[in-house]
Design a protein around this motif. Sequence first.
Motif, PDB file in Angstrom:
ATOM      1  N   LYS A 141       2.305   1.793  -3.495  1.00  0.00           N
ATOM      2  CA  LYS A 141       1.317   2.343  -4.431  1.00  0.00           C
ATOM      3  C   LYS A 141       1.160   3.847  -4.233  1.00  0.00           C
ATOM      4  O   LYS A 141       1.089   4.615  -5.189  1.00  0.00           O
ATOM      5  CB  LYS A 141      -0.022   1.641  -4.246  1.00  0.00           C
ATOM      6  CG  LYS A 141      -0.039   0.208  -4.746  1.00  0.00           C
ATOM      7  CD  LYS A 141      -1.352  -0.482  -4.401  1.00  0.00           C
ATOM      8  CE  LYS A 141      -1.323  -1.954  -4.805  1.00  0.00           C
ATOM      9  NZ  LYS A 141      -2.563  -2.653  -4.381  1.00  0.00           N
ATOM     10  N   LYS A 142       1.091   4.276  -2.974  1.00  0.00           N
ATOM     11  CA  LYS A 142       0.912   5.704  -2.679  1.00  0.00           C
ATOM     12  C   LYS A 142       2.143   6.507  -3.090  1.00  0.00           C
ATOM     13  O   LYS A 142       2.039   7.619  -3.618  1.00  0.00           O
ATOM     14  CB  LYS A 142       0.614   5.898  -1.192  1.00  0.00           C
ATOM     15  CG  LYS A 142      -0.761   5.389  -0.757  1.00  0.00           C
ATOM     16  CD  LYS A 142      -1.018   5.640   0.708  1.00  0.00           C
ATOM     17  CE  LYS A 142      -2.372   5.105   1.145  1.00  0.00           C
ATOM     18  NZ  LYS A 142      -3.508   5.782   0.479  1.00  0.00           N
ATOM     19  N   ILE A 191       3.642  -2.507  -9.280  1.00  0.00           N
ATOM     20  CA  ILE A 191       3.927  -1.195  -8.696  1.00  0.00           C
ATOM     21  C   ILE A 191       5.205  -0.605  -9.303  1.00  0.00           C
ATOM     22  O   ILE A 191       5.578   0.523  -9.021  1.00  0.00           O
ATOM     23  CB  ILE A 191       4.047  -1.323  -7.155  1.00  0.00           C
ATOM     24  CG1 ILE A 191       2.727  -1.811  -6.563  1.00  0.00           C
ATOM     25  CG2 ILE A 191       4.429  -0.006  -6.494  1.00  0.00           C
ATOM     26  CD1 ILE A 191       2.798  -2.151  -5.089  1.00  0.00           C
ATOM     27  N   GLU A 214       0.834  -1.201   0.000  1.00  0.00           N
ATOM     28  CA  GLU A 214       0.000   0.000   0.000  1.00  0.00           C
ATOM     29  C   GLU A 214       0.869   1.250   0.000  1.00  0.00           C
ATOM     30  O   GLU A 214       0.592   2.219  -0.715  1.00  0.00           O
ATOM     31  CB  GLU A 214      -0.928  -0.001   1.226  1.00  0.00           C
ATOM     32  CG  GLU A 214      -1.908   1.163   1.229  1.00  0.00           C
ATOM     33  CD  GLU A 214      -2.819   1.175   2.435  1.00  0.00           C
ATOM     34  OE1 GLU A 214      -3.560   2.169   2.601  1.00  0.00           O
ATOM     35  OE2 GLU A 214      -2.793   0.204   3.227  1.00  0.00           O
ATOM     36  N   GLU A 256       2.780  -8.646  -7.570  1.00  0.00           N
ATOM     37  CA  GLU A 256       2.215  -7.356  -7.184  1.00  0.00           C
ATOM     38  C   GLU A 256       3.287  -6.277  -7.145  1.00  0.00           C
ATOM     39  O   GLU A 256       3.057  -5.130  -7.531  1.00  0.00           O
ATOM     40  CB  GLU A 256       1.522  -7.453  -5.828  1.00  0.00           C
ATOM     41  CG  GLU A 256       0.682  -6.227  -5.501  1.00  0.00           C
ATOM     42  CD  GLU A 256      -0.147  -6.378  -4.240  1.00  0.00           C
ATOM     43  OE1 GLU A 256      -0.783  -5.385  -3.841  1.00  0.00           O
ATOM     44  OE2 GLU A 256      -0.145  -7.484  -3.656  1.00  0.00           O
ATOM     45  N   SER A 257       4.482  -6.641  -6.693  1.00  0.00           N
ATOM     46  CA  SER A 257       5.576  -5.659  -6.652  1.00  0.00           C
ATOM     47  C   SER A 257       5.948  -5.225  -8.068  1.00  0.00           C
ATOM     48  O   SER A 257       6.308  -4.074  -8.303  1.00  0.00           O
ATOM     49  CB  SER A 257       6.803  -6.237  -5.938  1.00  0.00           C
ATOM     50  OG  SER A 257       7.443  -7.226  -6.725  1.00  0.00           O
ATOM     51  N   ARG A 287       4.325   5.603  -5.447  1.00  0.00           N
ATOM     52  CA  ARG A 287       4.434   5.579  -6.896  1.00  0.00           C
ATOM     53  C   ARG A 287       3.492   6.612  -7.536  1.00  0.00           C
ATOM     54  O   ARG A 287       3.822   7.232  -8.550  1.00  0.00           O
ATOM     55  CB  ARG A 287       4.113   4.168  -7.417  1.00  0.00           C
ATOM     56  CG  ARG A 287       4.285   3.973  -8.901  1.00  0.00           C
ATOM     57  CD  ARG A 287       5.668   4.359  -9.405  1.00  0.00           C
ATOM     58  NE  ARG A 287       6.711   3.453  -9.001  1.00  0.00           N
ATOM     59  CZ  ARG A 287       7.847   3.851  -8.432  1.00  0.00           C
ATOM     60  NH1 ARG A 287       8.071   5.135  -8.183  1.00  0.00           N
ATOM     61  NH2 ARG A 287       8.779   2.982  -8.104  1.00  0.00           N
ATOM     62  N   GLU A 288       2.323   6.827  -6.948  1.00  0.00           N
ATOM     63  CA  GLU A 288       1.377   7.816  -7.472  1.00  0.00           C
ATOM     64  C   GLU A 288       1.946   9.237  -7.379  1.00  0.00           C
ATOM     65  O   GLU A 288       1.734  10.057  -8.264  1.00  0.00           O
ATOM     66  CB  GLU A 288       0.059   7.750  -6.689  1.00  0.00           C
ATOM     67  CG  GLU A 288      -0.767   6.504  -6.978  1.00  0.00           C
ATOM     68  CD  GLU A 288      -1.933   6.360  -6.019  1.00  0.00           C
ATOM     69  OE1 GLU A 288      -2.109   7.258  -5.159  1.00  0.00           O
ATOM     70  OE2 GLU A 288      -2.664   5.357  -6.113  1.00  0.00           O
TER      71      GLU A 288
END
Length: 239
Positions: A73-74, A100, A70, A96-97, A76-77
């Motif tokens: 993701k934040k 991202i 999580e 999943e990694s 990377r955004e």
Amino acid sequence: MIRIAVVDDEKAMRDMVCKCIKQTMKEDEKESIEILEYTSGESFLEQVKNGELFDILFTDIQMSEMDGMELGKKIREAHSKMYIVFITSYAEYAVESYMIEAYQYILKQDMEYRLPDVARRLIDKISLDSRQYRMIKIGEGQIKLYYKDIIYIYKAKGGKYVTYRTSAGEYRERITLRQVYEELGSKMFVMVERGYIVNMKHIYKVLGDTIYLEDNCQVKISRAKLAEVKKEINLYWGN
């Protein structure tokens, strides 16, 4: 200054990660590399939101509150250029990694021999980026444009000025595009047609004859150079 964040809710693991990073540091680098520790994803994210800048994030995936995925993701955004390295005991997070766009995924049982190598490669890469720049005349002054910040360079047909497109804005220089390409002398750049040079570091997708770059930029590849340009991009991505 290279800034590295280590995020883990266990002190023993933070100590181990810091130890692995420090053992790769050269004597003359110790003053130019800063390692900061955080006990949770929330505390690190708060610092980033307050304007703190980091080059590399090493984070555990399994944490008691916000987990590493999580957090990744934040981050990377908000900061597409920060290198993210995940550390975990479980191999099932690998896919999943990848989604991202993590730089690396390290299993804890492999950490002592893999993490120093990953840290060394990242430090070398960031150090090289900081030494590659071009001086552009702006009015009576000059500005230093780092190669890594240039998204693409273009020159309108019949125009006298070359324009450098960056995430911070555009800068112009009176020079030929061919001369710029030769003076850059970096494998980071590819000439996709007579009027455009693209920084392959900022490409996130190639579809047909169109290159998609950061900041919603799109550049067409000339038909004559299509195969050659795609080959260069694949080689760059492979490296």
